[in-house]
Motif scaffolding. Structure first.
Motif, PDB file in Angstrom:
ATOM      1  N   SER A  41     -20.092   2.256  43.133  1.00  0.00           N
ATOM      2  CA  SER A  41     -19.584   3.206  42.152  1.00  0.00           C
ATOM      3  C   SER A  41     -18.463   2.550  41.361  1.00  0.00           C
ATOM      4  CB  SER A  41     -19.059   4.462  42.868  1.00  0.00           C
ATOM      5  OG  SER A  41     -18.728   5.431  41.907  1.00  0.00           O
ATOM      6  N   CYS A  42     -18.338   2.929  40.104  1.00  0.00           N
ATOM      7  CA  CYS A  42     -17.211   2.502  39.258  1.00  0.00           C
ATOM      8  C   CYS A  42     -17.075   0.976  39.191  1.00  0.00           C
ATOM      9  CB  CYS A  42     -15.895   3.094  39.759  1.00  0.00           C
ATOM     10  SG  CYS A  42     -15.958   4.819  40.178  1.00  0.00           S
ATOM     11  N   GLY A  43     -18.186   0.270  39.244  1.00  0.00           N
ATOM     12  CA  GLY A  43     -18.135  -1.189  39.158  1.00  0.00           C
ATOM     13  C   GLY A  43     -17.767  -1.862  40.469  1.00  0.00           C
ATOM     14  N   LEU A  44     -17.716  -1.104  41.558  1.00  0.00           N
ATOM     15  CA  LEU A  44     -17.383  -1.679  42.867  1.00  0.00           C
ATOM     16  C   LEU A  44     -18.523  -1.440  43.844  1.00  0.00           C
ATOM     17  CD1 LEU A  44     -13.743  -0.284  43.283  1.00  0.00           C
ATOM     18  CD2 LEU A  44     -14.408  -2.514  42.379  1.00  0.00           C
ATOM     19  N   LEU A 290      -6.867   2.136  32.602  1.00  0.00           N
ATOM     20  CA  LEU A 290      -6.791   3.583  32.854  1.00  0.00           C
ATOM     21  C   LEU A 290      -8.197   4.164  33.018  1.00  0.00           C
ATOM     22  CD1 LEU A 290      -4.098   4.804  30.265  1.00  0.00           C
ATOM     23  CD2 LEU A 290      -3.739   4.031  32.592  1.00  0.00           C
ATOM     24  N   SER A 291      -9.102   3.691  32.181  1.00  0.00           N
ATOM     25  CA  SER A 291     -10.442   4.265  32.217  1.00  0.00           C
ATOM     26  C   SER A 291     -11.167   3.901  33.524  1.00  0.00           C
ATOM     27  CB  SER A 291     -11.164   3.809  30.955  1.00  0.00           C
ATOM     28  OG  SER A 291     -12.487   3.627  31.181  1.00  0.00           O
ATOM     29  N   GLY A 292     -10.947   2.693  34.026  1.00  0.00           N
ATOM     30  CA  GLY A 292     -11.529   2.324  35.334  1.00  0.00           C
ATOM     31  C   GLY A 292     -10.992   3.235  36.422  1.00  0.00           C
ATOM     32  N   ALA A 293      -9.692   3.504  36.369  1.00  0.00           N
ATOM     33  CA  ALA A 293      -9.086   4.390  37.375  1.00  0.00           C
ATOM     34  C   ALA A 293      -9.637   5.812  37.221  1.00  0.00           C
ATOM     35  CB  ALA A 293      -7.566   4.387  37.230  1.00  0.00           C
ATOM     36  N   HIS A 294      -9.827   6.221  35.970  1.00  0.00           N
ATOM     37  CA  HIS A 294     -10.363   7.567  35.718  1.00  0.00           C
ATOM     38  C   HIS A 294     -11.775   7.715  36.293  1.00  0.00           C
ATOM     39  CE1 HIS A 294     -11.145  11.371  33.814  1.00  0.00           C
ATOM     40  NE2 HIS A 294     -12.201  10.871  33.202  1.00  0.00           N
ATOM     41  N   GLN A 295     -12.574   6.665  36.151  1.00  0.00           N
ATOM     42  CA  GLN A 295     -13.928   6.724  36.740  1.00  0.00           C
ATOM     43  C   GLN A 295     -13.847   6.952  38.246  1.00  0.00           C
ATOM     44  OE1 GLN A 295     -16.590   3.431  35.784  1.00  0.00           O
ATOM     45  NE2 GLN A 295     -15.504   3.184  33.850  1.00  0.00           N
ATOM     46  N   MET A 296     -12.896   6.249  38.876  1.00  0.00           N
ATOM     47  CA  MET A 296     -12.752   6.439  40.329  1.00  0.00           C
ATOM     48  C   MET A 296     -12.249   7.855  40.633  1.00  0.00           C
ATOM     49  SD  MET A 296     -13.216   5.302  43.348  1.00  0.00           S
ATOM     50  CE  MET A 296     -13.654   3.567  43.193  1.00  0.00           C
ATOM     51  N   ASP A 297     -11.400   8.388  39.784  1.00  0.00           N
ATOM     52  CA  ASP A 297     -10.945   9.772  39.973  1.00  0.00           C
ATOM     53  C   ASP A 297     -12.133  10.732  39.955  1.00  0.00           C
ATOM     54  OD1 ASP A 297      -8.358   8.845  39.954  1.00  0.00           O
ATOM     55  OD2 ASP A 297      -7.970   9.404  37.868  1.00  0.00           O
ATOM     56  N   GLU A 298     -13.011  10.513  38.979  1.00  0.00           N
ATOM     57  CA  GLU A 298     -14.187  11.390  38.849  1.00  0.00           C
ATOM     58  C   GLU A 298     -15.069  11.275  40.089  1.00  0.00           C
ATOM     59  OE1 GLU A 298     -15.436  13.154  35.632  1.00  0.00           O
ATOM     60  OE2 GLU A 298     -13.270  13.336  35.873  1.00  0.00           O
ATOM     61  N   HIS A 299     -15.242  10.045  40.522  1.00  0.00           N
ATOM     62  CA  HIS A 299     -16.061   9.808  41.728  1.00  0.00           C
ATOM     63  C   HIS A 299     -15.437  10.533  42.919  1.00  0.00           C
ATOM     64  CE1 HIS A 299     -18.245   7.591  44.859  1.00  0.00           C
ATOM     65  NE2 HIS A 299     -17.070   7.320  45.401  1.00  0.00           N
ATOM     66  N   PHE A 300     -14.125  10.355  43.089  1.00  0.00           N
ATOM     67  CA  PHE A 300     -13.427  10.951  44.244  1.00  0.00           C
ATOM     68  C   PHE A 300     -13.507  12.475  44.190  1.00  0.00           C
ATOM     69  CE2 PHE A 300      -9.107  11.959  46.249  1.00  0.00           C
ATOM     70  CZ  PHE A 300      -9.573  11.808  47.554  1.00  0.00           C
ATOM     71  N   SER A 476     -10.905  -2.831  33.841  1.00  0.00           N
ATOM     72  CA  SER A 476     -11.580  -1.634  34.325  1.00  0.00           C
ATOM     73  C   SER A 476     -11.857  -1.685  35.835  1.00  0.00           C
ATOM     74  CB  SER A 476     -12.879  -1.461  33.531  1.00  0.00           C
ATOM     75  OG  SER A 476     -13.669  -0.506  34.131  1.00  0.00           O
ATOM     76  N   THR A 477     -12.366  -2.810  36.329  1.00  0.00           N
ATOM     77  CA  THR A 477     -12.648  -2.875  37.774  1.00  0.00           C
ATOM     78  C   THR A 477     -11.336  -2.846  38.569  1.00  0.00           C
ATOM     79  OG1 THR A 477     -12.874  -5.283  37.609  1.00  0.00           O
ATOM     80  CG2 THR A 477     -14.905  -4.011  37.687  1.00  0.00           C
ATOM     81  N   LEU A 478     -10.296  -3.456  38.016  1.00  0.00           N
ATOM     82  CA  LEU A 478      -9.015  -3.416  38.727  1.00  0.00           C
ATOM     83  C   LEU A 478      -8.483  -1.984  38.792  1.00  0.00           C
ATOM     84  CD1 LEU A 478      -6.733  -5.007  40.124  1.00  0.00           C
ATOM     85  CD2 LEU A 478      -5.612  -5.174  37.904  1.00  0.00           C
ATOM     86  N   ALA A 483      -7.176   2.674  42.108  1.00  0.00           N
ATOM     87  CA  ALA A 483      -7.343   4.123  42.311  1.00  0.00           C
ATOM     88  C   ALA A 483      -8.077   4.403  43.625  1.00  0.00           C
ATOM     89  CB  ALA A 483      -8.102   4.730  41.133  1.00  0.00           C
ATOM     90  N   LEU A 484      -9.009   3.528  43.977  1.00  0.00           N
ATOM     91  CA  LEU A 484      -9.724   3.669  45.260  1.00  0.00           C
ATOM     92  C   LEU A 484      -8.725   3.677  46.421  1.00  0.00           C
ATOM     93  CD1 LEU A 484     -12.184   3.449  47.218  1.00  0.00           C
ATOM     94  CD2 LEU A 484     -12.215   0.998  46.754  1.00  0.00           C
ATOM     95  N   TYR A 485      -7.784   2.748  46.395  1.00  0.00           N
ATOM     96  CA  TYR A 485      -6.803   2.687  47.487  1.00  0.00           C
ATOM     97  C   TYR A 485      -5.830   3.868  47.429  1.00  0.00           C
ATOM     98  CZ  TYR A 485      -8.427  -1.544  49.670  1.00  0.00           C
ATOM     99  OH  TYR A 485      -9.192  -2.441  50.372  1.00  0.00           O
TER     100      TYR A 485
END
Ligand SMILES: O=P(O)(O)OC[C@H]1O[C@](O)(CO)[C@@H](O)[C@@H]1O
Length: 545
Positions: A41-44, A290-300, A476-478, A483-485
């Motif tokens: 998800s989210c490039g990870l 920010l957008s990479g982190a936002h994708q992880m927010d949506e996933h979470f 984005s991946t960073l 955000a994952l952590y």
């Protein structure tokens, strides 16, 4: 006993923890284990198959999460409820990376317009500095940025800038000063030209001793080198939630970038605290972060618990801490640009989950946050990995690696990757006595020596690890990775029923430090404290032992 440890799920996990087969066996009996225990998800991509976990383990852990109302707690955070109860604050770092179209209410007000205005202000500033329009007091463009801040006002900007080195504007150099040790700022100032240096003072509270002292020293240096008081505005800007204090301090009102109480220091790199990052990598890349982190927010926020990366990582880490007595967790980055990430995750997790009472003040009867530590591979393999493989402590590990290098020279990246994967394999499978003995078959050792050496070469294996991969390290991946952590930390705090968003533990040391400072400067020797503290202070006053 707390409700958590009394619960039937907790008891079931405790019993179950004693009955998990060795991971070698789990892999040998299930060829589809990787497919079942990995997700993207989210490039990870997260491979969590090398864990002491069966389908039953995961079912029990997900049940624990549900029993702890994890889903409702996630919703409460995103909705801006006051989940930092001791400081009566919402926790909305996620709002900093939301889209402009969203509306998020904190304390009765939609905060998104302010967030967007601040991003626009950052954009204007970044454009002005990087285009050379922003001039220093002698009319020269800015060449050097110095970020002054500490804790969350330092680690995020420093480590993200370091990680995104390939995206830097080649015209700018960036430096950071955090420690109050005068050596830190003195060594930096030696490298700088006051005519072309811009200081960014970052302090959410605008009351942190280290940051105020370093900023005053920088200002004195600037004035001593020829700058005038009226030139200070061209060389000093601030990021703070305490705009009044920053203005009193002498920062020009136009040069103050706001942040807000609903952003915790260790969650603040997404705010204007990230200004040094934005200057170095440009606003487009900052927005991609920010957008990479936002994708992880949506996933979470939206993925079911069973397919939710931060939830799975949080639960597995809790599994070892609470049921296998693992007291630390190692983060191993197989990418030189990510070498600072373990220190970033260390503050994030240890300041968040280093707590001993539940939200209602009950003492916990289970371990909370582990010690987070780590470093970059392959360096650690020639140092502390020995203890990971054969030491007595169980230390779950996260291996993080991009598949493509920014510097693809010769065989370097193949070697790096093979070391990364080889380590996770060695930790998982270990080496049995018979295997060790077989390896010695052709040696010239006597039979009894072989038996002895084989014992020393045994590696029990069954050591858990996660592997996180991404195609390439990009803004984005960073963003998604950090955000994952953040969310993994949240998951654990939610299950432990602690407040992951305050940090009272750092206060006492700060207060006592101020008291000691007064005693150091007093006319009389110190005699009112304990004997050790008095003696240390008085030796310091004498300047010799
Ligand atoms: O940004 P400030 O207010 O200077 O605080 C710096 C750091 O100090 C702490 O409060 C801990 O002392 C961190 O939580 C924070 O990131």
């Amino acid at each position: 006993m707390t409700l958590l440890t009394q619960s039937s799920i907790w008891q079931a996990l405790s019993t179950h923890s004693k009955n998990i087969p060795h991971m070698r066996e789990l892999f040998a009996t299930d060829a589809a284990r990787f497919n079942k225990m990995s997700l993207s998800s989210c490039g990870l991509l997260l491979d969590y198959s090398k864990n002491r976990a069966t389908a039953e383990t995961l079912d029990l852990l997900f049940a624990l999460a549900s029993n702890s109302q994890l889903e409702a707690k996630i919703k409460a955070m995103f909705a801006g409820e006051i989940i930092n109860t001791t400081e009566k604050r919402a926790v909305l770092h996620t709002a900093l990376r939301s889209t402009a179209e969203q509306s998020i209410i904190a304390e009765g007000q939609d905060i998104i317009p302010e967030v967007q205005q601040t991003l626009d202000k950052m954009q204007g500033f970044v454009n002005s500095v990087t285009s050379g329009n922003w001039k220093g007091y002698t009319g020269k463009a800015i060449t050097d940025i110095v970020g002054i801040g500490i804790g969350g006002s330092f680690l995020g900007p420093k480590i993200v800038s370091q990680a995104l080195r390939p995206y830097w504007n080649p015209e700018l150099k960036c430096h950071f000063v955090a420690n109050v040790d005068g050596t830190s700022i003195s060594e930096k100032l030696k490298l700088l030209d006051p005519e072309t240096t811009l200081f960014i003072m970052s302090s959410k509270s605008f009351g942190t001793q280290e940051t105020l002292t370093n900023t005053l020293t920088a200002r004195d240096w600037f004035l001593a080198k020829g700058g005038l008081q009226s030139d200070v505005a061209k060389h000093f800007v601030a990021v703070t939630s305490n705009v009044a204090k920053a203005t009193d301090f002498g920062i020009d009102a136009d040069n103050i970038f706001p942040m807000w109480d609903w952003v915790g220091g260790r969650y603040s790199l997404w705010s204007a605290i990230g200004l040094p990052i934005a200057l170095l990598i440009g606003m487009d890349n900052f927005r991609a972060l920010l957008s990479g982190a936002h994708q992880m927010d949506e996933h979470f926020a939206n993925a079911p618990l069973t397919e939710n990366m931060p939830v799975i990582m949080g639960l597995l880490s809790l599994w070892y801490g609470n049921f296998f007595n693992a007291q630390s967790h190692v983060v191993l980055t197989y990418d030189h640009y990510l070498r600072g990430l373990p220190a970033y995750f260390q503050q994030l997790d240890m300041e968040s989950n280093g707590k001993s009472v539940t939200l209602n003040g009950t003492n916990v009867d289970y371990s909370t946050g582990p010690v987070i530590w780590g470093g970059e591979g392959t360096n650690g393999q020639h140092a502390y990995h020995q203890l990971l493989h054969q030491g007595t402590a169980l230390i779950p590990a996260d291996f993080i690696m991009p598949l493509q290098s920014h510097n693809p020279i010769g065989e370097h990246h193949d070697q790096l990757a093979s070391n990364c994967f080889g380590q996770t394999q060695a930790l998982m499978q270990g080496r049995t006595f018979d295997e060790a003995l077989a390896e010695l078959a052709n040696s010239t050792l006597s039979e009894s020596e072989k038996q002895l050496i084989a014992k020393h070469k045994v590696m029990p294996g069954n050591k858990p690890s996660n592997t996180l991969l991404m195609d390439k390290l990009t803004p984005s991946t960073l963003g998604a990775l950090i955000a994952l952590y953040e969310h993994r930390t949240f998951v654990q705090g939610a299950i432990w029923d602690i407040n992951s968003f305050d940090q009272w533990g750092v206060e006492l040391g700060k207060n006592l430090g101020n008291d000691v400072l007064a005693r150091i400067g007093a006319e009389q020797d110190s005699d009112a404290l304990d004997a050790s503290s008095n003696a240390l202070i008085n030796l310091y006053r004498q300047g010799k032992i």
